[in-house]
Design a protein around this motif. Structure first.
Motif, PDB file in Angstrom:
ATOM      1  N   ASP B 363       0.870  -1.176   0.000  1.00  0.00           N
ATOM      2  CA  ASP B 363       0.000   0.000   0.000  1.00  0.00           C
ATOM      3  C   ASP B 363       0.904   1.221   0.000  1.00  0.00           C
ATOM      4  N   VAL B 364       0.908   1.918  -1.105  1.00  0.00           N
ATOM      5  CA  VAL B 364       1.783   3.086  -1.214  1.00  0.00           C
ATOM      6  C   VAL B 364       0.936   4.350  -1.069  1.00  0.00           C
ATOM      7  N   VAL B 365       1.317   5.198  -0.144  1.00  0.00           N
ATOM      8  CA  VAL B 365       0.572   6.436   0.097  1.00  0.00           C
ATOM      9  C   VAL B 365       1.510   7.622  -0.130  1.00  0.00           C
ATOM     10  N   ILE B 366       1.088   8.539  -0.976  1.00  0.00           N
ATOM     11  CA  ILE B 366       1.861   9.766  -1.186  1.00  0.00           C
ATOM     12  C   ILE B 366       1.288  10.821  -0.244  1.00  0.00           C
ATOM     13  N   ALA B 367       2.129  11.330   0.639  1.00  0.00           N
ATOM     14  CA  ALA B 367       1.671  12.312   1.634  1.00  0.00           C
ATOM     15  C   ALA B 367       1.446  13.667   0.963  1.00  0.00           C
ATOM     16  N   LYS B 368       0.194  14.101   0.972  1.00  0.00           N
ATOM     17  CA  LYS B 368      -0.172  15.375   0.324  1.00  0.00           C
ATOM     18  C   LYS B 368      -0.085  16.525   1.326  1.00  0.00           C
ATOM     19  N   PRO B 369       0.106  17.732   0.843  1.00  0.00           N
ATOM     20  CA  PRO B 369       0.143  18.886   1.753  1.00  0.00           C
ATOM     21  C   PRO B 369      -1.144  18.961   2.591  1.00  0.00           C
ATOM     22  N   GLY B 370      -0.981  19.217   3.869  1.00  0.00           N
ATOM     23  CA  GLY B 370      -2.134  19.347   4.758  1.00  0.00           C
ATOM     24  C   GLY B 370      -2.548  18.045   5.406  1.00  0.00           C
ATOM     25  N   SER B 371      -1.965  16.926   4.987  1.00  0.00           N
ATOM     26  CA  SER B 371      -2.359  15.634   5.558  1.00  0.00           C
ATOM     27  C   SER B 371      -1.568  15.360   6.833  1.00  0.00           C
ATOM     28  N   GLU B 372      -2.119  14.471   7.654  1.00  0.00           N
ATOM     29  CA  GLU B 372      -1.431  14.050   8.873  1.00  0.00           C
ATOM     30  C   GLU B 372      -0.164  13.277   8.527  1.00  0.00           C
ATOM     31  N   GLU B 373      -0.227  12.562   7.395  1.00  0.00           N
ATOM     32  CA  GLU B 373       0.931  11.791   6.960  1.00  0.00           C
ATOM     33  C   GLU B 373       2.134  12.704   6.729  1.00  0.00           C
ATOM     34  N   LEU B 374       1.873  13.831   6.052  1.00  0.00           N
ATOM     35  CA  LEU B 374       2.980  14.749   5.769  1.00  0.00           C
ATOM     36  C   LEU B 374       3.449  15.433   7.050  1.00  0.00           C
ATOM     37  N   ARG B 375       2.476  15.735   7.920  1.00  0.00           N
ATOM     38  CA  ARG B 375       2.850  16.364   9.203  1.00  0.00           C
ATOM     39  C   ARG B 375       3.787  15.434   9.979  1.00  0.00           C
ATOM     40  N   MET B 376       3.492  14.126   9.923  1.00  0.00           N
ATOM     41  CA  MET B 376       4.347  13.183  10.640  1.00  0.00           C
ATOM     42  C   MET B 376       5.748  13.126  10.023  1.00  0.00           C
ATOM     43  N   LEU B 377       5.809  13.056   8.682  1.00  0.00           N
ATOM     44  CA  LEU B 377       7.127  13.024   8.032  1.00  0.00           C
ATOM     45  C   LEU B 377       7.909  14.301   8.346  1.00  0.00           C
ATOM     46  N   ASP B 378       7.202  15.445   8.352  1.00  0.00           N
ATOM     47  CA  ASP B 378       7.862  16.721   8.652  1.00  0.00           C
ATOM     48  C   ASP B 378       8.356  16.758  10.106  1.00  0.00           C
ATOM     49  N   TYR B 379       7.532  16.205  11.003  1.00  0.00           N
ATOM     50  CA  TYR B 379       7.894  16.214  12.423  1.00  0.00           C
ATOM     51  C   TYR B 379       9.225  15.481  12.642  1.00  0.00           C
TER      52      TYR B 379
END
Lengths: 93, 464
Positions: B363-379
């Motif tokens: 399952d491949v998910v591309i983290a989009k701006p504004g998503s929790e996924e991207l917030r986690m990667l940024d954190y």
């Protein structure tokens, strides 16, 4: 022997597939937390019991190096503000 | 009681033949085949060594269950096909089974010839064998048109448990070679293009027909099983540099058939590349069916679960925050604690095709701006992340690097193979080292740049 393993919650992320990620620090690296139940605690009071189902591997992680990202499939009764307050812990059951 | 199961047509051998051999091995005299015990045993060993048959050890219950399994496209028999055929003319499984049966028949015929030729070959004196092989080694293009082999093929490579495929154009045709190719194609009953540009267009059109099969899990399995079985069935003296590939004339013929230029392929084309004319017809039919399924799926956006069950290979690239086909799986635990705390990020960008290939297995998910996924990667300031059941959920930033997606993919494979548990997750010699070592050693196969390999080497040396 009862294991008293505690770690501090620093951040919470709710992924779109329903999984909650809790960023935690202050853990015992030798303690295998995966599949274990933990109490969600504030000032010694238990709000909820959670099971850590897995951990995210972070590729080329550059920040918050002392923290780990644990996956939880239960609904976590903790607001993002509470998670960031640094007052909440996970304590092994 | 352990039983033994083979496919009905195992790489070209009918199941009854295998059964007779096994009966003879057990010392029983069923079907009158138990007399020449030693001879049959040798025959079985030979077949096993030649990868002619695959034998699975199963319980008696599993034996009958698997043989009757309708969804297992590699276990094909006429009875199963009949049963699914009655359901609907649009039945995807029916078309897959029919194609598999046709391909098995091709292999079956080839194996008869291989065994005959190999027997002759091994009966020769050793010095004669050397002469035959040195002559045979030059012959690497059996069953293909010489000019087109020079031009390219659809090359299929296996990386751990994923198959990557691509249309490789490796050369150019001169006018003289083109004229020769044209003549050979016409002789084979294929509508040859009028000029080189048209030929290249035919190749592209044909690739568009074969691609849906390569993107669909079951159909790809059928094709891969056939193509690798075909390589196995090449007589020893002709083996040379055979690879798992689909020659360009197959694409050209498919394009012609798709355009209706070839009226009945099985009538006008008897054989092309590894395929019979009938097999090409079935491939075209299956390709159209898969495309129709996909179109239906795109329209039916409200049934995400139907998507994954109808076409398992449907790429599971999803974007958080969009309505869609996120694959949520059951609860399992994993024991992973791997980190790469460094600012060394991959350089070479991952192609959409690579992401699509890996999405068939993860399952491949591309983290989009504004998503929790991207917030986690940024954190964590991380390039990517993998987690979920057996590390199958890959989270990527937009425009991920090739090295990042491959490493996350391979971590999942390591978990599944028990490498992570065996080697541990941190430090030198851990699963992190193992995966980087694998990537460095297979730089060419994985398509990694020299810069990426340098980064991997540094990370590996640091035990990260």
């Amino acid at each position: 022997m009862r294991v008293n393993m505690e770690m501090n919650i620093t951040e919470k992320f709710e992924l779109s597939d329903g999984i909650t990620i809790l960023a935690c620090e202050g853990y015992d690296p030798d303690f295998d937390v995966i599949g274990k139940n933990f109490h969600l605690i504030f000032c010694g009071e238990v709000r909820q019991t959670l099971k850590i189902s897995g951990e995210r591997i972070l590729l080329n992680q550059k920040a918050n190096l002392g923290q780990r990202a644990f996956e939880i499939r239960d609904i976590v009764l903790l607001s993002p503000e509470e998670a960031r307050s640094g007052n909440w812990q996970l304590s092994a059951v | 009681m352990p039983g033994i199961m083979t496919r009905q047509f195992v790489k070209g051998l009918h199941y009854k033949t295998v059964y007779k051999i096994l009966i003879s091995l057990s010392g029983k005299s069923a079907y009158g085949v138990g007399r020449d015990h030693e001879g049959m045993q040798q025959k079985l060993v030979q077949l096993l060594l030649n990868k002619h048959i695959k034998v699975y050890k199963l319980s008696a219950i599993h034996y009958s269950k698997i043989l009757m399994e309708q969804n297992n496209v590699l276990i094909t028999n006429a009875r199963t096909i009949d049963r699914v055929t009655h359901r609907s003319a649009e039945n995807l499984l029916d078309k897959q089974l029919k194609l598999n049966l046709e391909l098995c028949l091709i292999l079956s015929a080839r194996w008869k010839e291989k065994i005959r030729m190999d027997d002759q070959f091994w009966a020769l004196a050793w010095y004669s064998r050397l002469t035959v092989v040195s002559g045979g080694a030059l012959n690497t293009i059996v069953d293909s048109i010489v000019g087109l082999v020079k031009l390219g093929a659809v090359v299929i490579e296996g990386i751990y448990d994923a198959s990557l495929y691509q249309l490789k154009i490796i050369g150019q045709l001169s006018q003289g070679e083109f004229a020769q190719v044209q003549r050979e194609l016409t002789k084979l009953g294929v509508d040859a293009a009028s000029d080189i540009d048209a030929l290249q267009q035919h190749i592209k059109d044909g690739y568009e027909i074969i691609e849906p099969l390569l993107e669909d899990d079951k159909s790809r399995k059928i094709l891969m099983d056939f193509l690798s079985g075909y390589v196995d069935s090449v007589p020893y003296v002709e083996k040379g540099a055979f690879a798992v590939s689909i020659p360009l004339e197959v694409l050209i013929a498919l394009a012609s058939m798709g355009a209706g230029t070839v009226v009945t392929a099985s009538g006008s084309i008897r054989r092309l590349g590894q395929f019979s004319g009938h097999a090409l017809e079935l491939i075209l039919d299956l390709s159209r069916t898969i495309k129709r399924f996909k179109q239906r799926i795109m329209v039916d956006a409200e049934s995400p679960h139907r998507i994954s069950s109808a076409i398992p290979a449907q790429p599971a690239i999803t974007s958080p925050g969009t309505s869609g086909n996120m694959n949520v799986k059951g609860i399992l635990t994993n024991k992973i604690n791997m980190r790469s705390p460094t600012d060394l990020m991959g350089i070479e960008a991952a192609s959409p095709k690579l992401i699509s290939a890996i999405s068939r297995k993860r399952d491949v998910v591309i983290a989009k701006p504004g998503s929790e996924e991207l917030r986690m990667l940024d954190y964590f300031e991380a390039e990517a992340s993998v987690g979920g059941i057996n590390s199958t959920h890959i989270l990527l930033r937009e425009n991920p690097s090739r090295a990042a997606i491959l490493e996350e993919f391979l971590h999942g494979t390591q978990t599944r193979l028990g490498i992570t548990d065996r080697l541990g997750t941190t430090g030198l010699g851990s699963a992190e080292t193992h995966v980087k070592d694998f990537m460095i050693r297979h730089q060419k196969m994985l398509g990694l740049s020299d810069e990426d390999v340098q980064i991997l080497q540094i990370l590996k040396d640091e035990g990260l």
